[in-house]
Design a protein around this motif. Structure first.
Motif, PDB file in Angstrom:
ATOM      1  N   SER A  26       0.831  -1.206   0.000  1.00 26.88           N
ATOM      2  CA  SER A  26       0.000   0.000   0.000  1.00 26.88           C
ATOM      3  C   SER A  26       0.866   1.257   0.000  1.00 26.88           C
ATOM      4  O   SER A  26       0.610   2.218  -0.744  1.00 26.88           O
ATOM      5  CB  SER A  26      -0.919   0.013   1.223  1.00 26.88           C
ATOM      6  N   TYR A 227       3.815  -3.651  14.650  1.00 25.39           N
ATOM      7  CA  TYR A 227       2.708  -2.706  14.583  1.00 25.39           C
ATOM      8  C   TYR A 227       1.459  -3.448  14.152  1.00 25.39           C
ATOM      9  O   TYR A 227       1.523  -4.568  13.640  1.00 25.39           O
ATOM     10  CB  TYR A 227       3.002  -1.562  13.600  1.00 25.39           C
ATOM     11  N   ARG A 229      -2.609  -2.887  12.262  1.00 30.24           N
ATOM     12  CA  ARG A 229      -3.390  -1.987  11.407  1.00 30.24           C
ATOM     13  C   ARG A 229      -4.402  -1.177  12.204  1.00 30.24           C
ATOM     14  O   ARG A 229      -4.503   0.027  12.026  1.00 30.24           O
ATOM     15  CB  ARG A 229      -4.132  -2.798  10.337  1.00 30.24           C
ATOM     16  N   ARG A 250       5.081   1.741  13.241  1.00 25.52           N
ATOM     17  CA  ARG A 250       4.521   2.280  11.998  1.00 25.52           C
ATOM     18  C   ARG A 250       5.432   3.341  11.355  1.00 25.52           C
ATOM     19  O   ARG A 250       5.663   3.331  10.155  1.00 25.52           O
ATOM     20  CB  ARG A 250       3.135   2.851  12.255  1.00 25.52           C
ATOM     21  N   SER A 251       5.944   4.283  12.147  1.00 23.75           N
ATOM     22  CA  SER A 251       6.766   5.319  11.534  1.00 23.75           C
ATOM     23  C   SER A 251       8.136   4.788  11.125  1.00 23.75           C
ATOM     24  O   SER A 251       8.739   5.287  10.176  1.00 23.75           O
ATOM     25  CB  SER A 251       6.919   6.525  12.457  1.00 23.75           C
ATOM     26  N   ASP A 272       3.846  12.146   2.570  1.00 33.59           N
ATOM     27  CA  ASP A 272       2.442  12.316   2.950  1.00 33.59           C
ATOM     28  C   ASP A 272       1.569  11.241   2.310  1.00 33.59           C
ATOM     29  O   ASP A 272       0.694  10.653   2.967  1.00 33.59           O
ATOM     30  CB  ASP A 272       1.941  13.703   2.546  1.00 33.59           C
ATOM     31  N   ALA A 275       2.278   7.879   3.992  1.00 34.43           N
ATOM     32  CA  ALA A 275       1.699   7.789   5.337  1.00 34.43           C
ATOM     33  C   ALA A 275       0.190   7.592   5.275  1.00 34.43           C
ATOM     34  O   ALA A 275      -0.376   6.806   6.049  1.00 34.43           O
ATOM     35  CB  ALA A 275       2.051   9.038   6.136  1.00 34.43           C
ATOM     36  N   ARG A 276      -0.482   8.304   4.364  1.00 34.57           N
ATOM     37  CA  ARG A 276      -1.936   8.141   4.238  1.00 34.57           C
ATOM     38  C   ARG A 276      -2.291   6.711   3.845  1.00 34.57           C
ATOM     39  O   ARG A 276      -3.302   6.164   4.301  1.00 34.57           O
ATOM     40  CB  ARG A 276      -2.487   9.123   3.203  1.00 34.57           C
ATOM     41  N   MET A 278      -0.943   4.091   4.736  1.00 38.69           N
ATOM     42  CA  MET A 278      -0.733   3.200   5.869  1.00 38.69           C
ATOM     43  C   MET A 278      -1.787   3.369   6.952  1.00 38.69           C
ATOM     44  O   MET A 278      -1.723   2.702   7.987  1.00 38.69           O
ATOM     45  CB  MET A 278       0.651   3.460   6.481  1.00 38.69           C
ATOM     46  N   GLU A 279      -2.742   4.259   6.740  1.00 40.00           N
ATOM     47  CA  GLU A 279      -3.752   4.493   7.767  1.00 40.00           C
ATOM     48  C   GLU A 279      -4.520   3.215   8.075  1.00 40.00           C
ATOM     49  O   GLU A 279      -4.746   2.388   7.186  1.00 40.00           O
ATOM     50  CB  GLU A 279      -4.731   5.574   7.317  1.00 40.00           C
ATOM     51  N   PRO A 280      -4.955   3.027   9.333  1.00 38.41           N
ATOM     52  CA  PRO A 280      -5.658   1.800   9.713  1.00 38.41           C
ATOM     53  C   PRO A 280      -6.880   1.551   8.845  1.00 38.41           C
ATOM     54  O   PRO A 280      -7.669   2.446   8.576  1.00 38.41           O
ATOM     55  CB  PRO A 280      -6.074   2.069  11.170  1.00 38.41           C
ATOM     56  N   SER A 281      -6.998   0.299   8.396  1.00 37.94           N
ATOM     57  CA  SER A 281      -8.148  -0.070   7.558  1.00 37.94           C
ATOM     58  C   SER A 281      -8.806  -1.346   8.032  1.00 37.94           C
ATOM     59  O   SER A 281      -9.653  -1.902   7.356  1.00 37.94           O
ATOM     60  CB  SER A 281      -7.697  -0.252   6.102  1.00 37.94           C
TER      61      SER A 281
END
Length: 290
Positions: A26, A227, A229, A250-251, A272, A275-276, A278-281
């Motif tokens: 992703s 980490y 999700r 995560r970072s 940016d 990072a977006r 990788m947002e929790p899904s």
């Protein structure tokens, strides 16, 4: 957005076991899309002992670059035709770039880990004492990052005491003046302000446990390279409940991935967008090291 694939599409990917929950596809596919690069990133589950086969076949297919995660990081360095000095110092590689003779090994975990500690915990290792649980490629990268950052002392713990001692002896001889030593699990006794790192995938499990009692400690910095999700790892939840400053990986994933992207493409990564992506899904666990 689904990429349009063609015979000209460059292939990048991840080699590891397991890889089913990795966020790297992703993250990197979002970066390719943001910059208009005709490329795709996929994850491949390669069983232990079969990395050499995978690299030989992928070289013949023209794969443009690899990330490597557990349990293959040390083998990736051994199989590479060339190696960056940082990867040689660590003794493990997590990024492979094609060269004429085969693959050039790099280790971007060192920089990713150091930046994650600074951003997530405001922790700077200079003059500090650090405890690391684990003795694989991720633990090796953590030791090097902390030593290069000026840590005074690093204590390596592992259920296999021989592996911890071998790691400490090997890296300690290269990383002076930082003292690197193997420590018995029963001797875990951090002082306020110490850093405690889990450099294992233990945090991916709901019933994970760690061989220490954080309840008897005060004011620690705790970093779990694992980490998830949709939630924090059990170690981070436990540590925060006890009043410690804690973060998961995560970072670290983001920043080591960004450095790999630079190596492969020569382009500045769109942090940016990465990072977006990788947002929790969902609630599934993610692979901490890639």
């Amino acid at each position: 957005m689904t990429p349009t694939l063609s015979p000209r599409t460059a292939l990048f990917g991840l080699l590891g076991h397991p890889v089913a929950h990795s966020l790297s596809p992703s993250m990197h596919n979002a970066a390719f899309a943001a910059l208009g690069i005709d490329a795709v990133y996929l994850a491949f589950d390669v069983e232990p002992g079969r990395l050499a086969e995978a690299l030989t076949g992928s070289r013949a297919l023209g794969v443009a670059g690899w990330n490597v995660t557990v349990p293959h990081k040390e083998a990736a360095l051994a199989l590479a035709a060339e190696a960056d000095p940082r990867a040689e110092l660590v003794g493990a590689a997590n990024t492979l770039v094609p060269v004429r003779a085969g693959w050039r090994a790099h280790n971007t975990d060192v920089a990713g880990f150091a930046r994650a500690l600074a951003e997530d915990l405001a922790f700077h290792p200079e003059g500090r004492r650090c405890w690391i649980w684990g003795a694989g490629g991720a633990a090796r990268a953590a030791v090097v990052a902390l030593a290069l950052g000026g840590a005074q002392e690093i204590r390596v713990m592992n259920r296999n005491a021989i592996r911890a001692r071998l790691l400490a002896d090997e890296l300690g001889s290269r990383l002076g003046p930082t003292r690197v030593a193997a420590e018995d699990l029963a001797a875990f006794a951090p002082r306020p302000g110490d850093l405690v790192v889990s450099a294992t995938p233990a945090g991916l499990s709901d019933d994970a446990s760690w061989p220490w009692d954080l309840g008897s400690c005060r004011e620690l910095f705790v970093y779990d390279m694992a980490y998830r999700r949709g939630a924090e790892t059990p170690l981070v939840v436990q540590a925060r409940a006890l009043g410690h400053r804690a973060a998961s990986g995560r970072s670290m994933l983001l920043h080591q991935g960004a450095e790999a992207f630079r190596l492969w493409t020569g382009r500045e990564p769109p942090l940016d967008a990465m990072a977006r992506a990788m947002e929790p899904s969902g609630p599934e666990p993610g692979d901490s090291f890639r």
